[in-house]
Design an enzyme around this catalytic site. Structure first.
Site, PDB file in Angstrom:
ATOM      1  N   GLU A 140      -9.225  -5.089  -4.585  1.00 22.19           N
ATOM      2  CA  GLU A 140      -8.653  -4.059  -3.715  1.00 22.19           C
ATOM      3  C   GLU A 140      -9.752  -3.246  -3.013  1.00 22.19           C
ATOM      4  OE1 GLU A 140      -5.420  -3.441  -3.186  1.00 22.19           O
ATOM      5  OE2 GLU A 140      -4.342  -4.338  -4.866  1.00 22.19           O
ATOM      6  N   HIS A 166      -7.834  -5.315  -0.499  1.00 21.99           N
ATOM      7  CA  HIS A 166      -6.582  -4.618  -0.205  1.00 21.99           C
ATOM      8  C   HIS A 166      -6.084  -5.037   1.179  1.00 21.99           C
ATOM      9  CE1 HIS A 166      -3.787  -1.268  -0.826  1.00 21.99           C
ATOM     10  NE2 HIS A 166      -4.020  -0.864   0.409  1.00 21.99           N
ATOM     11  N   SER A 174       0.842  -1.196   0.000  1.00 23.50           N
ATOM     12  CA  SER A 174       0.000   0.000   0.000  1.00 23.50           C
ATOM     13  C   SER A 174       0.880   1.249   0.000  1.00 23.50           C
ATOM     14  CB  SER A 174      -0.971  -0.047   1.183  1.00 23.50           C
ATOM     15  OG  SER A 174      -1.988   0.924   1.051  1.00 23.50           O
TER      16      SER A 174
END
Length: 478
Positions: A309, A399, A192
């Site tokens: 995600e 995610h 990330s």
């Protein structure tokens, strides 16, 4: 987890002696400062090297965490926050094989995620023991986040959190031999925002020079102009009634800035709301945006994303409330052609309008830039997709779902909250082994990405496949 009681052990680096712990053949040195505390006269300044100390410095516990608030709302139920008080926040944590001193072992340097305003290497899911057991020296580095690290102030350096990361990486290169690592075999990795930091470090010649390979997991690659990256800073300044300058922000406490940020971002969603913190293109700290610059460098790269995600950012209830009109409005607001929505509907037959919009948002932010960067590279590049579907809250392959698998840690609070109590061990073994192999050899174990567009798809059964949903991805504007 081991029942062996840790024993004290010491190592001496250039600034002094560290007292860490050793258990089951793994040494741990935690909370080791690589720069002075960035407060007082050093606030909103570039990191300053740490001063030497006398005697043994305790390195048995994580150092203080950067000022931040916990995640709010449903995400806060999935992603935890660690708060350790104190100002000595720029620290490194090292896990190394006890018998590795003098061995010149490969080194993995990890940067945590958190949207550039959350996160800490002290989170249990980032424990480096599993990598040290593979014969690597694992290092996690802290950096300033939020207003302290990514404010765009008129009279202060930009990208201070990135400057911290670069200073930490330089410390690793300088000191890692004392822990058994080879300074010429460093691979940087992050997920990330941590992946964004990794990609940004590769754009800096002095950082790239000490890196042998890089891993970017679901990291947004675009750096903004200072004007655009400064929107969050200006909103905070306006809320507090001050100018966005170093002098004005220094007079405010970190808590003042956090409170203002919370007020500004209250009610924000992934579709609309307050702008987040961002990296800025800057001649001194980030000369080119990574989505452009990754194609110009020869550092071996492992890069990828999760298949869903967006499902970390939207609850199933929120997705169900998004109808065709909201998709149409979002398309107009983002200048997304109707052909894109049509391509995604073909790629996801039967998906709700909210799921279509979510996939477009996730792909524009993460997946499309990663694939396009890979396509521009002549250097060795490996692309993956994490596709295992979690049974928790219909997260699917959301995610951050992949972190617990990469670290082979399924029992931590974050891993349990996202993947449930029984994630497939074979998948964790596969990902962890592939990551360790890449750190050691810069070969991920599957074909490099080229015009055939072959990637590794991680699921209950891991296979090599041609890029999934390519038509939809290719429909997105550059």
């Amino acid at each position: 987890m081991s029942d062996t009681l840790p024993q004290a052990t010491t190592i001496t680096i250039s600034t002094g002696t560290l007292r860490g712990t050793e258990a089951d053949g793994i040494m741990r040195f935690l909370g080791v400062p690589f720069a002075r505390p960035p407060f007082g006269d050093l606030r909103f300044s570039k990191p300053v090297p740490v001063e030497p100390w006398d005697g043994e410095r305790d390195a048995t516990a994580f150092g203080p965490t950067a000022p931040q608030d916990p995640y709010r709302g449903p995400i806060g139920e999935l992603l935890s926050t660690v708060e350790i008080p104190g100002e000595d926040i720029l620290t490194a944590n090292v896990w190394a094989p006890s018998d590795g001193i003098g061995m010149g072992l490969p080194v993995m340097v990890w940067f945590h995620g958190g949207a550039l305003e959350h996160g800490s290497p002290a989170l249990a899911v980032y424990d480096g023991t599993s990598f040290a057991r593979e014969g690597l020296v694992f290092v996690s580095l802290a950096y300033r986040v939020g207003s302290e690290g990514f404010s765009m102030l008129e009279d202060a350096p930009l990208n201070l959190g990135l400057e911290d990361a670069a200073a930490g990486l330089a410390w690793v290169h300088r000191e890692i031999a004392a822990f058994g690592g080879d300074p010429d075999r460093i691979t940087i990795a992050g997920q990330s925002a941590g992946g964004s930091v990794v990609a940004a470090l590769l754009m800096r010649s002095e950082s790239r020079a000490v890196v042998r390979g890089a891993i970017v997991q679901s990291g947004p690659l675009r750096a903004e102009t200072p004007e655009r990256a400064g929107r969050a800073t200006r909103a905070i300044a306006q809320r507090l009634g001050v100018e966005p300058t170093r002098a004005a922000f220094t007079r405010l406490t970190p808590r003042d800035l956090l409170a203002a940020r919370a007020e500004v971002s209250a009610g924000s969603t992934a579709i609309s709301g307050a702008p987040g913190f961002a990296l800025a293109v800057d001649p001194d700290s980030l000369p080119v945006s990574p989505d452009i610059g990754l194609g110009r460098i020869d550092t071996p790269l492992l890069i990828g994303s999760t298949a869903d995600e967006y499902r970390l950012w939207f609850t199933p209830e929120e997705l169900a409330k998004i109808g065709r009109f909201k998709v149409f409005a979002a398309r107009l607001a983002t200048r997304t052609p109707a052909s894109v929505v049509a391509a995604y509907r073909r790629a996801y037959p039967g998906a709700l309008p909210g799921e279509i919009l979510g996939q477009i948002i996730g792909d524009r932010l993460v997946r499309a830039p990663a694939i396009r960067a890979a396509e521009t590279r002549s250097a060795r590049t490996y692309v993956y997709e994490f596709a295992w579907s979690s049974p928790v809250r219909d997260l699917r392959a959301a995610h951050a779902m992949d972190i617990g698998f990469v670290f082979r840690i399924g029992y931590t609070p974050d891993a349990l909250a996202m993947a449930g109590p029984n994630p497939p061990a074979v998948l964790a073994d596969r990902m962890h082994t592939d990551w360790a192999r890449f750190v050691e050899t810069q070969d991920a174990g599957w074909p490099v990405f080229d015009e055939k567009r072959v990637i590794r798809r991680y699921d209950t059964e891991t296979t090599e496949v041609v890029l999934p949903r390519a038509e939809a991805l290719d429909s997105l504007p550059l």
